[in-house]
Design a protein around this motif. Sequence first.
Motif, PDB file in Angstrom:
ATOM      1  N   ILE A  87       0.836  -1.194   0.000  1.00 56.92           N
ATOM      2  CA  ILE A  87       0.000   0.000   0.000  1.00 56.92           C
ATOM      3  C   ILE A  87       0.875   1.248   0.000  1.00 56.92           C
ATOM      4  O   ILE A  87       2.094   1.164   0.110  1.00 56.92           O
ATOM      5  CB  ILE A  87      -0.958   0.010   1.209  1.00 56.92           C
ATOM      6  N   GLY A  88       0.226   2.412  -0.087  1.00 59.61           N
ATOM      7  CA  GLY A  88       0.986   3.665  -0.115  1.00 59.61           C
ATOM      8  C   GLY A  88       1.791   3.753  -1.393  1.00 59.61           C
ATOM      9  O   GLY A  88       1.286   3.521  -2.490  1.00 59.61           O
ATOM     10  N   ASP A  89       3.074   4.075  -1.260  1.00 59.99           N
ATOM     11  CA  ASP A  89       3.976   4.180  -2.404  1.00 59.99           C
ATOM     12  C   ASP A  89       4.992   3.045  -2.417  1.00 59.99           C
ATOM     13  O   ASP A  89       6.119   3.205  -2.909  1.00 59.99           O
ATOM     14  CB  ASP A  89       4.711   5.519  -2.369  1.00 59.99           C
ATOM     15  N   ALA A  90       4.610   1.905  -1.888  1.00 62.60           N
ATOM     16  CA  ALA A  90       5.522   0.760  -1.846  1.00 62.60           C
ATOM     17  C   ALA A  90       5.937   0.343  -3.255  1.00 62.60           C
ATOM     18  O   ALA A  90       5.157   0.441  -4.206  1.00 62.60           O
ATOM     19  CB  ALA A  90       4.860  -0.403  -1.125  1.00 62.60           C
ATOM     20  N   ARG A  91       7.174  -0.110  -3.367  1.00 64.17           N
ATOM     21  CA  ARG A  91       7.728  -0.512  -4.654  1.00 64.17           C
ATOM     22  C   ARG A  91       8.262  -1.937  -4.562  1.00 64.17           C
ATOM     23  O   ARG A  91       8.980  -2.289  -3.632  1.00 64.17           O
ATOM     24  CB  ARG A  91       8.871   0.419  -5.077  1.00 64.17           C
ATOM     25  N   GLY A  92       7.906  -2.734  -5.551  1.00 64.03           N
ATOM     26  CA  GLY A  92       8.402  -4.094  -5.591  1.00 64.03           C
ATOM     27  C   GLY A  92       9.749  -4.192  -6.277  1.00 64.03           C
ATOM     28  O   GLY A  92      10.090  -3.374  -7.133  1.00 64.03           O
ATOM     29  N   GLY A  93      10.518  -5.197  -5.922  1.00 63.46           N
ATOM     30  CA  GLY A  93      11.792  -5.456  -6.571  1.00 63.46           C
ATOM     31  C   GLY A  93      11.617  -6.296  -7.820  1.00 63.46           C
ATOM     32  O   GLY A  93      10.507  -6.695  -8.182  1.00 63.46           O
ATOM     33  N   ASN A  94      12.719  -6.556  -8.490  1.00 60.30           N
ATOM     34  CA  ASN A  94      12.721  -7.415  -9.682  1.00 60.30           C
ATOM     35  C   ASN A  94      13.072  -8.835  -9.232  1.00 60.30           C
ATOM     36  O   ASN A  94      14.243  -9.161  -9.027  1.00 60.30           O
ATOM     37  CB  ASN A  94      13.717  -6.897 -10.707  1.00 60.30           C
ATOM     38  N   ASP A  95      12.055  -9.655  -9.085  1.00 59.71           N
ATOM     39  CA  ASP A  95      12.209 -10.938  -8.406  1.00 59.71           C
ATOM     40  C   ASP A  95      12.049 -12.115  -9.363  1.00 59.71           C
ATOM     41  O   ASP A  95      11.446 -12.006 -10.427  1.00 59.71           O
ATOM     42  CB  ASP A  95      11.170 -11.060  -7.289  1.00 59.71           C
ATOM     43  N   VAL A  96      12.583 -13.263  -8.935  1.00 58.92           N
ATOM     44  CA  VAL A  96      12.417 -14.522  -9.652  1.00 58.92           C
ATOM     45  C   VAL A  96      11.766 -15.522  -8.709  1.00 58.92           C
ATOM     46  O   VAL A  96      12.281 -15.777  -7.617  1.00 58.92           O
ATOM     47  CB  VAL A  96      13.762 -15.079 -10.142  1.00 58.92           C
ATOM     48  N   LEU A  97      10.609 -16.067  -9.120  1.00 60.48           N
ATOM     49  CA  LEU A  97       9.889 -17.057  -8.325  1.00 60.48           C
ATOM     50  C   LEU A  97       9.837 -18.364  -9.107  1.00 60.48           C
ATOM     51  O   LEU A  97       9.432 -18.375 -10.284  1.00 60.48           O
ATOM     52  CB  LEU A  97       8.465 -16.590  -8.019  1.00 60.48           C
ATOM     53  N   ILE A  98      10.211 -19.461  -8.442  1.00 60.96           N
ATOM     54  CA  ILE A  98      10.251 -20.766  -9.098  1.00 60.96           C
ATOM     55  C   ILE A  98       9.539 -21.784  -8.219  1.00 60.96           C
ATOM     56  O   ILE A  98       9.914 -21.975  -7.054  1.00 60.96           O
ATOM     57  CB  ILE A  98      11.695 -21.230  -9.350  1.00 60.96           C
ATOM     58  N   TYR A  99       8.528 -22.422  -8.765  1.00 61.01           N
ATOM     59  CA  TYR A  99       7.838 -23.510  -8.060  1.00 61.01           C
ATOM     60  C   TYR A  99       8.007 -24.792  -8.853  1.00 61.01           C
ATOM     61  O   TYR A  99       7.797 -24.810 -10.076  1.00 61.01           O
ATOM     62  CB  TYR A  99       6.354 -23.214  -7.889  1.00 61.01           C
ATOM     63  N   THR A 100       8.363 -25.876  -8.152  1.00 58.24           N
ATOM     64  CA  THR A 100       8.543 -27.163  -8.792  1.00 58.24           C
ATOM     65  C   THR A 100       7.747 -28.224  -8.059  1.00 58.24           C
ATOM     66  O   THR A 100       7.915 -28.391  -6.840  1.00 58.24           O
ATOM     67  CB  THR A 100      10.025 -27.583  -8.812  1.00 58.24           C
ATOM     68  N   ALA A 101       6.873 -28.926  -8.784  1.00 54.36           N
ATOM     69  CA  ALA A 101       6.234 -30.122  -8.245  1.00 54.36           C
ATOM     70  C   ALA A 101       7.131 -31.300  -8.597  1.00 54.36           C
ATOM     71  O   ALA A 101       7.325 -31.610  -9.780  1.00 54.36           O
ATOM     72  CB  ALA A 101       4.839 -30.297  -8.830  1.00 54.36           C
ATOM     73  N   GLY A 102       7.727 -31.945  -7.582  1.00 53.58           N
ATOM     74  CA  GLY A 102       8.704 -32.988  -7.802  1.00 53.58           C
ATOM     75  C   GLY A 102       8.104 -34.264  -8.356  1.00 53.58           C
ATOM     76  O   GLY A 102       6.887 -34.412  -8.501  1.00 53.58           O
ATOM     77  N   VAL A 103       8.974 -35.231  -8.623  1.00 54.35           N
ATOM     78  CA  VAL A 103       8.538 -36.486  -9.238  1.00 54.35           C
ATOM     79  C   VAL A 103       7.608 -37.276  -8.322  1.00 54.35           C
ATOM     80  O   VAL A 103       6.808 -38.088  -8.788  1.00 54.35           O
ATOM     81  CB  VAL A 103       9.748 -37.345  -9.631  1.00 54.35           C
ATOM     82  N   GLY A 104       7.686 -37.031  -7.002  1.00 58.16           N
ATOM     83  CA  GLY A 104       6.837 -37.756  -6.071  1.00 58.16           C
ATOM     84  C   GLY A 104       5.499 -37.103  -5.804  1.00 58.16           C
ATOM     85  O   GLY A 104       4.670 -37.655  -5.067  1.00 58.16           O
ATOM     86  N   ALA A 105       5.245 -35.957  -6.400  1.00 63.62           N
ATOM     87  CA  ALA A 105       3.996 -35.244  -6.139  1.00 63.62           C
ATOM     88  C   ALA A 105       2.811 -35.955  -6.792  1.00 63.62           C
ATOM     89  O   ALA A 105       2.864 -36.318  -7.970  1.00 63.62           O
ATOM     90  CB  ALA A 105       4.085 -33.813  -6.659  1.00 63.62           C
ATOM     91  N   GLN A 106       1.765 -36.165  -6.029  1.00 68.23           N
ATOM     92  CA  GLN A 106       0.531 -36.756  -6.543  1.00 68.23           C
ATOM     93  C   GLN A 106      -0.529 -35.687  -6.794  1.00 68.23           C
ATOM     94  O   GLN A 106      -1.389 -35.847  -7.652  1.00 68.23           O
ATOM     95  CB  GLN A 106       0.003 -37.800  -5.559  1.00 68.23           C
ATOM     96  N   SER A 107      -0.496 -34.635  -6.021  1.00 69.09           N
ATOM     97  CA  SER A 107      -1.358 -33.475  -6.223  1.00 69.09           C
ATOM     98  C   SER A 107      -0.646 -32.278  -5.614  1.00 69.09           C
ATOM     99  O   SER A 107       0.189 -32.430  -4.720  1.00 69.09           O
ATOM    100  CB  SER A 107      -2.731 -33.680  -5.578  1.00 69.09           C
ATOM    101  N   GLY A 108      -0.976 -31.102  -6.100  1.00 67.98           N
ATOM    102  CA  GLY A 108      -0.297 -29.931  -5.562  1.00 67.98           C
ATOM    103  C   GLY A 108      -1.035 -28.669  -5.876  1.00 67.98           C
ATOM    104  O   GLY A 108      -1.843 -28.606  -6.812  1.00 67.98           O
ATOM    105  N   GLY A 109      -0.761 -27.653  -5.097  1.00 70.81           N
ATOM    106  CA  GLY A 109      -1.343 -26.340  -5.326  1.00 70.81           C
ATOM    107  C   GLY A 109      -0.318 -25.271  -5.053  1.00 70.81           C
ATOM    108  O   GLY A 109       0.392 -25.322  -4.040  1.00 70.81           O
ATOM    109  N   ALA A 110      -0.201 -24.305  -5.961  1.00 74.46           N
ATOM    110  CA  ALA A 110       0.758 -23.214  -5.777  1.00 74.46           C
ATOM    111  C   ALA A 110       0.200 -21.946  -6.383  1.00 74.46           C
ATOM    112  O   ALA A 110      -0.345 -21.955  -7.496  1.00 74.46           O
ATOM    113  CB  ALA A 110       2.095 -23.551  -6.413  1.00 74.46           C
TER     114      ALA A 110
END
Length: 394
Positions: free
Chosen positions: A186-209
């Motif tokens: 809120i206000g005049d907040a400023r976001g950075g230049n970010d990298v987000l990585i989500y990985t569902a691994g080989v053992g995942a049967q269901s997932g949410g991200a």
Amino acid sequence: MRYMPNDTIIVSLGSEQLVIAIGDPGLPIDGHGGNDMMIATVDDGPSSLLLVGDESTLNGRSHGGNDLLVATVQGRLPYVSLDGDAQIMSDQAHGGNDVLHVEASKAIFANLYLSGDAELAMTGDAKGGNDLVAAEMGDRSYGQFSGDSGSLMSGNAQGGNDIVSVVQAGGSGNVVMSGDALVSMIGDARGGNDVLIYTAGVGAQSGGASLFGDGGDMSDNARGGDDILIATVDGNPDTTAIVLVGDAAQMTGNAQGGNDVLYGSDRGDFLYGDARAYNPFVGGAITGGRDVLNGGGGNDQLWGGPNNDRFVFGAGSGQDVINDFDQGNKAGGSVAREHDVIDVRAYGFAGWAELKSLISDDGAGDAVIHLTANDTITLDGVHAADLNARDFIV
């Protein structure tokens, strides 16, 4: 400025234990935290761990150190919270360049909360460091991960350029990730230049991200950074629910989106270049970024949002839907024309004439681009006759 020493803190927890460790307790206003190493082991739950890299509150011109916070977690029902610098940062406090890592792939029903800078709030002119936040999650676990604040950024707070990477190693789980503030900017907040990585691994049967380039909500004059969001699925889970949002779930007031790049997984994902919902102060007050959306494989739902966006489709892209082609500005209350483009260079068409022959309206009157027998792009609310060569990169 007083500099605190570089400390090494090692703690361990068993069942039904609570441990709180502070890297630089007593850090004075305008002080500089040490470059601390904090190592924790959680052998069983239910238990609770809180690691804070510097001090509970950083204010004045305080500066966090470049800290390493590492936790190895197993057992049932552990609760783990890591704050790179503080719980609250205010005034002109500055976060350090921290590394936070939780290995919890063997934990069950774990709750993980990692914040690159401050767990609760960054206010005033506080500035986040350039942090690395990483975790591996076990079965039936939940996690919240943010590059800067675990809740709020307000005033003139500014996020750092962070990397947030989470792997769901267990059979099921749920993850929320943000590049800057997990709840609100809120206000005049400023976001950075970010990298987000989500990985569902080989053992995942269901997932949410759910991945948000900047925050859960951006309002007032908040401005998003230029972020990169990536989702991958390494196995073949029964179900996944992956949502990539370039800036925030909701943009209100005079919020401005960054120029973001979104890469979906090989499953059916939901991609939003700017936000999922808009509530402008006046018509056109919200400005979207010039975003790039690539759904990957699977049957994806895509929204570019306000401004001129590029939709990229590779071979095997699936049966995708663009829900706001040249219509994103309307969501922000603007009547300004926009020019989205569709990049299909991966399919090797000779030119516009060949591609045009593959476009027709479906029963609902929406244009459908038949890239192959299995790959299509449906443009919701757009007729085939509305399209021309300028709408494509061939």
